[in-house]
Scaffold this active site. Structure first.
Site, PDB file in Angstrom:
ATOM      1  N   HIS A 100       3.243  12.488  19.285  1.00  0.00           N
ATOM      2  CA  HIS A 100       2.829  11.595  20.368  1.00  0.00           C
ATOM      3  C   HIS A 100       1.505  12.103  20.952  1.00  0.00           C
ATOM      4  CE1 HIS A 100       2.579   9.741  24.305  1.00  0.00           C
ATOM      5  NE2 HIS A 100       3.287   8.752  23.777  1.00  0.00           N
ATOM      6  N   GLY A 178      -1.055   4.401  28.946  1.00  0.00           N
ATOM      7  CA  GLY A 178      -0.948   4.659  30.376  1.00  0.00           C
ATOM      8  C   GLY A 178      -2.170   4.228  31.164  1.00  0.00           C
TER       9      GLY A 178
END
Ligand code: PGA
Length: 262
Positions: A100, A178
C-alpha cells in the site's frame, strides 16, 4: 482489452488506523443492516490488526470478508511490533494488502520487501492485494508506465500462474489517495488496462483476463459508478469513505450495478 464476464468484482474498505473493536461492531451492525448482499460483488473489510478478531466474530455468517493492512515477511520470530501471516489467517483474514502506498512512502517498504511480503502471504494461503501507483511527480514527469512496470515486475516476476491464483492488484495513484482528487475514469481505466497488458505479456494472457484489478484513491459514492463501469476496473479499494457504513454501502451498490451491467 475487453472485459470477461467471469471476472470477480471486489469492493474493499481499508480503514487504515481507524476504529477500535467497539467501533468495528457498531460499523458492522449498521453496514450489514443496510448493505445489499449479492454473489456478484465480494465485500471486503480491512480493519487495523487490533479490530480483526472482533470484525471476524461480528461478520460471521455474513458475506463480508476480512483482510489485513500489512504482513511481516518472516514466518515468526523476534520482530517486535510485527504481525505474521499465520496470525492474520487465524483471525479469519483471507486477504492482505501488500505495498500500500502508505507502507511504501511512510514506512519505507521498498519493492524488495513488498515482494517478500507477497510471497509470505501466498505461503500462508492469504490472497495478496498488490498495490501499485505513481506519485504526482512521477505522473508529471511522464513516468507512470515505468513506475507501474517496476512495481509489477519486482513484485511478481518469476512467480507462476498457479502460485498467483488468488492475486488481486489495486491501482492507487498516490496523488489521489486521501486527497479528494480522484483519477478520472479514463485515467484509471488507462492505467489499469496497461497493468492488465503487462500481466498478459509477462505472466499469461488468460490469467490477465481473469485477474481482478481494483482502482483506489478518493473513491466516494458520487464517483464510484463511473469508475467501476470502466471495462478493466473490477472494483474499488476505498479508504476514507469506507469508514461510514452508509457511504460504503452506497459504493457496494455501485459495484453491484457495474457488475450486473457487464
Ligand atoms: P482514500 O484511500 O479512499 O481515502 O483515498 C484509498 C486507499 O488508500 O486505499
Amino acid at each position: 482489452m475487453t472485459t470477461t464476464p467471469d471476472r470477480r468484482t471486489i469492493v474493499a474498505g481499508n480503514w487504515k488506523m481507524n476504529k477500535t473493536p467497539d467501533e468495528t461492531d457498531a460499523f458492522l451492525d449498521a453496514f450489514t443492516a443496510s448493505a445489499p448482499t449479492t454473489p456478484s460483488v465480494e465485500v471486503l473489510l480491512i480493519p487495523p490488526f487490533t479490530s480483526l478478531d472482533r470484525a471476524g466474530r461480528r461478520s460471521a455468517g455474513t458475506r463480508v470478508r476480512l483482510g489485513a493492512q500489512d504482513v511481516h515477511e518472516a514466518e515468526s520470530g523476534a520482530f517486535t511490533g510485527a504481525v505474521s501471516g499465520a496470525m492474520l489467517a487465524a483471525c479469519g483474514c483471507t486477504y492482505v494488502l501488500v505495498g500500500h502506498s502508505e507502507r511504501r512512502h511512510v514506512f519505507g517498504d521498498d519493492d524488495a520487501i513488498v515482494r517478500c511480503k507477497l510471497e509470505r502471504a501466498l505461503a500462508v494461503g492469504l490472497a495478496p492485494i498488490l498495490c501499485v501507483g505513481e506519485t504526482l511527480d512521477e505522473r508529471r514527469a511522464d513516468e507512470t508506465k515505468a513506475v507501474l512496470v517496476r512495481q509489477l515486475s519486482q513484485g511478481l516476476a518469476g512467480l507462476s500462474v498457479d502460485a498467483l491464483a488468488d492475486l488481486v492488484i489495486a491501482y492507487e495513484p498516490v496523488w489521489a489517495i486521501g486527497t479528494g482528487e480522484t483519477a478520472t475514469p479514463e485515467q484509471a481505466q488507462g492505467a489499469i488496462a496497461r497493468i492488465r497488458a503487462w500481466v498478459a505479456a509477462e505472466i499469461e494472457p488468460a490469467f490477465a483476463d481473469r485477474l481482478p484489478i481494483l482502482y483506489g484513491g478518493s473513491v466516494k459514492p458520487a464517483n464510484a459508478l463511473d469508475l467501476l463501469s470502466q471495462p478493466d476496473i473490477d472494483g474499488a479499494l476505498v479508504g476514507g469513505a469506507s469508514l461510514d457504513p452508509d457511504a460504503f454501502a452506497d459504493i457496494v451498490r455501485a459495484g453491484i450495478s457495474a457488475a450486473e451491467g457487464r
